[in-house]
Write a protein that holds these residues in place. Structure first.
Motif, PDB file in Angstrom:
ATOM      1  N   UNK A   1       2.531  -6.937   5.707  1.00 34.01           N
ATOM      2  CA  UNK A   1       2.686  -6.064   4.976  1.00 34.01           C
ATOM      3  C   UNK A   1       2.005  -6.047   3.773  1.00 34.01           C
ATOM      4  N   UNK A   2       1.776  -7.224   3.433  1.00 39.12           N
ATOM      5  CA  UNK A   2       0.567  -7.388   2.004  1.00 39.12           C
ATOM      6  C   UNK A   2      -0.853  -8.161   2.443  1.00 39.12           C
ATOM      7  N   UNK A   3      -0.747  -8.459   3.029  1.00 38.92           N
ATOM      8  CA  UNK A   3      -2.204  -9.264   3.356  1.00 38.92           C
ATOM      9  C   UNK A   3      -3.367  -8.264   2.987  1.00 38.92           C
ATOM     10  N   UNK A   4      -3.564  -6.718   4.310  1.00 36.48           N
ATOM     11  CA  UNK A   4      -4.803  -7.023   3.354  1.00 36.48           C
ATOM     12  C   UNK A   4      -4.267  -6.153   2.329  1.00 36.48           C
ATOM     13  N   UNK A   5      -3.341  -4.975   1.546  1.00 35.58           N
ATOM     14  CA  UNK A   5      -3.601  -4.832   0.616  1.00 35.58           C
ATOM     15  C   UNK A   5      -3.611  -5.559  -0.732  1.00 35.58           C
ATOM     16  N   UNK A   6      -2.895  -6.622  -0.821  1.00 35.35           N
ATOM     17  CA  UNK A   6      -3.662  -7.931  -1.815  1.00 35.35           C
ATOM     18  C   UNK A   6      -5.363  -7.342  -1.224  1.00 35.35           C
ATOM     19  N   UNK A   7      -5.667  -7.805  -0.261  1.00 36.58           N
ATOM     20  CA  UNK A   7      -6.754  -8.264  -0.201  1.00 36.58           C
ATOM     21  C   UNK A   7      -7.769  -7.411  -0.995  1.00 36.58           C
ATOM     22  N   UNK A   8      -7.535  -6.260  -0.619  1.00 36.55           N
ATOM     23  CA  UNK A   8      -7.989  -4.757  -1.092  1.00 36.55           C
ATOM     24  C   UNK A   8      -7.591  -4.858  -2.568  1.00 36.55           C
ATOM     25  N   UNK A   9      -6.415  -5.241  -3.245  1.00 33.61           N
ATOM     26  CA  UNK A   9      -6.723  -4.753  -4.312  1.00 33.61           C
ATOM     27  C   UNK A   9      -7.323  -6.223  -5.451  1.00 33.61           C
ATOM     28  N   UNK A  10      -7.545  -6.975  -4.544  1.00 32.50           N
ATOM     29  CA  UNK A  10      -7.888  -8.291  -5.483  1.00 32.50           C
ATOM     30  C   UNK A  10      -9.512  -7.656  -5.639  1.00 32.50           C
ATOM     31  N   UNK A  11      -9.931  -7.055  -4.172  1.00 29.14           N
ATOM     32  CA  UNK A  11     -11.568  -6.581  -4.421  1.00 29.14           C
ATOM     33  C   UNK A  11     -11.718  -5.772  -5.542  1.00 29.14           C
ATOM     34  N   UNK A  12     -11.099  -4.481  -5.324  1.00 25.86           N
ATOM     35  CA  UNK A  12     -11.531  -3.274  -5.939  1.00 25.86           C
ATOM     36  C   UNK A  12     -10.589  -3.483  -7.404  1.00 25.86           C
ATOM     37  N   UNK A  13      -9.653  -4.563  -8.490  1.00 22.22           N
ATOM     38  CA  UNK A  13      -8.936  -4.249  -9.113  1.00 22.22           C
ATOM     39  C   UNK A  13      -8.769  -6.151 -10.120  1.00 22.22           C
ATOM     40  N   UNK A  14      -9.301  -7.055  -8.930  1.00 20.55           N
ATOM     41  CA  UNK A  14      -9.247  -7.972  -9.694  1.00 20.55           C
ATOM     42  C   UNK A  14      -7.939  -8.413  -9.247  1.00 20.55           C
ATOM     43  N   UNK A  15      -7.561  -9.661  -9.363  1.00 20.34           N
ATOM     44  CA  UNK A  15      -6.750 -10.686  -8.720  1.00 20.34           C
ATOM     45  C   UNK A  15      -5.581 -11.119 -10.183  1.00 20.34           C
ATOM     46  N   UNK A  16      -5.510 -10.738 -11.590  1.00 22.40           N
ATOM     47  CA  UNK A  16      -4.615 -10.678 -12.402  1.00 22.40           C
ATOM     48  C   UNK A  16      -4.160  -9.218 -12.285  1.00 22.40           C
ATOM     49  N   UNK A  17      -4.572  -7.628 -11.758  1.00 23.66           N
ATOM     50  CA  UNK A  17      -4.149  -6.952 -12.467  1.00 23.66           C
ATOM     51  C   UNK A  17      -2.820  -6.907 -10.688  1.00 23.66           C
ATOM     52  N   UNK A  18      -3.698  -7.504  -8.954  1.00 23.05           N
ATOM     53  CA  UNK A  18      -2.832  -7.927  -8.080  1.00 23.05           C
ATOM     54  C   UNK A  18      -1.544  -8.704  -8.432  1.00 23.05           C
TER      55      UNK A  18
END
Length: 425
Positions: free
Chosen positions: A162-179
């Protein structure tokens, strides 16, 4: 009036309790899914963390090892506390700590702080959840132990789908801190809510469905540690944990080295696609092989499943530059690995009983901590020393084949002899 200390059957406790055990299974499944991301999406954070924090891959992988070592090495104590005070409060605390580990890691700006937050605090939280839920299931489902443990373990293995693609996308767009911040809050809320539905079974619950060992008093941890059969299981689980955790922690790195990480397969990047498929097969295998083991025996099932992983790992290595096969075989690898989390706790409880089941499994679960060190920083060091992933793959393939052989040739007769001795006394 029936003596309250005597064993209770399903008919005697009523349909409400029977229905309640399926509520327990569902609550346990959700708890496991909520805290699965720290382990199973870790590889998505390694590249951006290295880019910002510096250091080497082997230094950063200490975080992953800390997560697993703390999760496992504290589990005997956590199991004892849960056995003593009940699951609801402790599981709530575990979910809250897991979420907090990501929220605090979002504000970490050094490797040391990542170790302390994502690694140390996350390990404490996930360990409480994992050991607590497994211990609860072996008590509620003595008649379907392999299946029930496999189902909740599947939640831990599949939750990250459930989280793999949302987390991967969030890291790419928002950075790992916000993710980390966002998903940390989500996992805490979901886990704490699910924990409110958990409780122990009634005293004497389904004693008629237990094994000969279960029907008597369970084997206490001190006595269990003196038996060769326990240490054989510990060694086997260590080797199998090493194999799977090497892949989980290093997959982003060796996929890049193999030249397949960014290749598009079925319209998606190969690495997150493989991670999503892995989470599915890693979860599916747990109830499937648990169900199989309830019918053909634990050791026979181990031989089949562990051998499957060894063969899949070998084929994976031989076809490592083919992106399509990389994705497909990664799923087969995890289908042959994830069942360790249903087969080993079921086998352990079959052998040593349910009375101390949570604490006893907490001790066996420490084997995963050893495997995380071997499969995490030590595997990375071997790669750095040799400049190749081939020696790393060779070592874990050998472990898979050896463990499959030990299950059938050594564990099966040894456990049969131990159970016969227990029954005679």
């Amino acid at each position: 009036m029936k003596n309250a200390s005597l064993p209770l059957s399903i008919d005697e406790v009523g349909s409400g309790s029977v229905a309640n055990r399926w509520v327990q299974l569902l609550a346990g499944l959700v708890c496991m899914m909520a805290v699965s991301s720290p382990q199973y999406v870790w590889t998505l954070f390694t590249k951006p963390m290295l880019g910002e924090l510096g250091g080497t891959l082997s230094q950063l992988q200490i975080t992953f090892s800390l997560l697993i070592v703390v999760q496992t090495f504290l589990s005997p104590f956590q199991g004892f506390v849960i056995d003593r005070f009940g699951p609801r409060l402790l599981l709530s605390v575990g979910a809250a700590l897991t979420g907090a580990s990501w929220v605090l890691a979002a504000h970490a700006h050094s490797l040391t702080m990542i170790y302390l937050t994502y690694g140390l605090l996350g390990g404490i939280g996930t360990g409480i959840i994992y050991v607590g839920i497994v211990g609860l299931m072996v008590q509620w489902f003595p008649d379907k132990r392999g299946f029930a443990v496999g189902m909740v373990a599947a939640g831990y293995g599949m939750g990250a789908i459930i989280t793999t693609f949302p987390i991967s996308s969030s890291i790419a767009s928002n950075g790992y801190h916000a993710t980390l911040q966002t998903f940390g809050v989500i996992m805490a809320i979901v886990g704490v809510c699910a924990a409110q539905f958990t409780k122990r079974p009634p005293v004497g619950w389904m004693a008629h469905a237990r094994t000969t060992v279960d029907a008597g008093s369970g084997v206490a941890p001190g006595r269990m540690l003196k038996t060769p059969v326990f240490w054989l299981m510990f060694a086997m689980m260590t080797m199998m944990s090493t194999s799977g955790l090497m892949v989980i922690s290093q997959m982003g790195s060796f996929a890049k080295d193999f030249g397949v990480a960014g290749v598009v397969v079925l319209g998606m990047a190969a690495l997150p696609l493989a991670l999503s498929i892995d989470r599915f097969t890693n979860g599916l295998t747990r109830p499937f092989f648990g169900w199989v083991s309830d019918r053909i025996g634990r050791e026979n099932t181990m031989f089949i499943a562990f051998g499957l992983e060894g063969i899949a790992m070998l084929l994976w290595l031989m076809t490592r530059d083919n992106a399509v096969l990389f994705v497909l075989l990664s799923g087969v690898v995890f289908f042959g690995w994830g069942e360790i989390f249903s087969l080993f706790p079921s086998t352990l409880t079959d052998t040593f009983g349910t009375e101390h089941a949570t604490t006893n499994y907490g001790i066996l679960y420490m084997a995963q901590g050893v495997g995380s060190v071997l499969g995490g920083p030590l595997a990375a060091l071997l790669h750095e020393a040799t400049g190749s992933w081939i020696p790393v793959f060779g070592a874990v393939i050998a472990m898979d084949i050896l463990t499959a052989t030990l299950a059938f040739v050594v564990l099966k007769p040894m456990r049969r002899k131990y159970l016969a001795t227990r029954a005679a006394h």
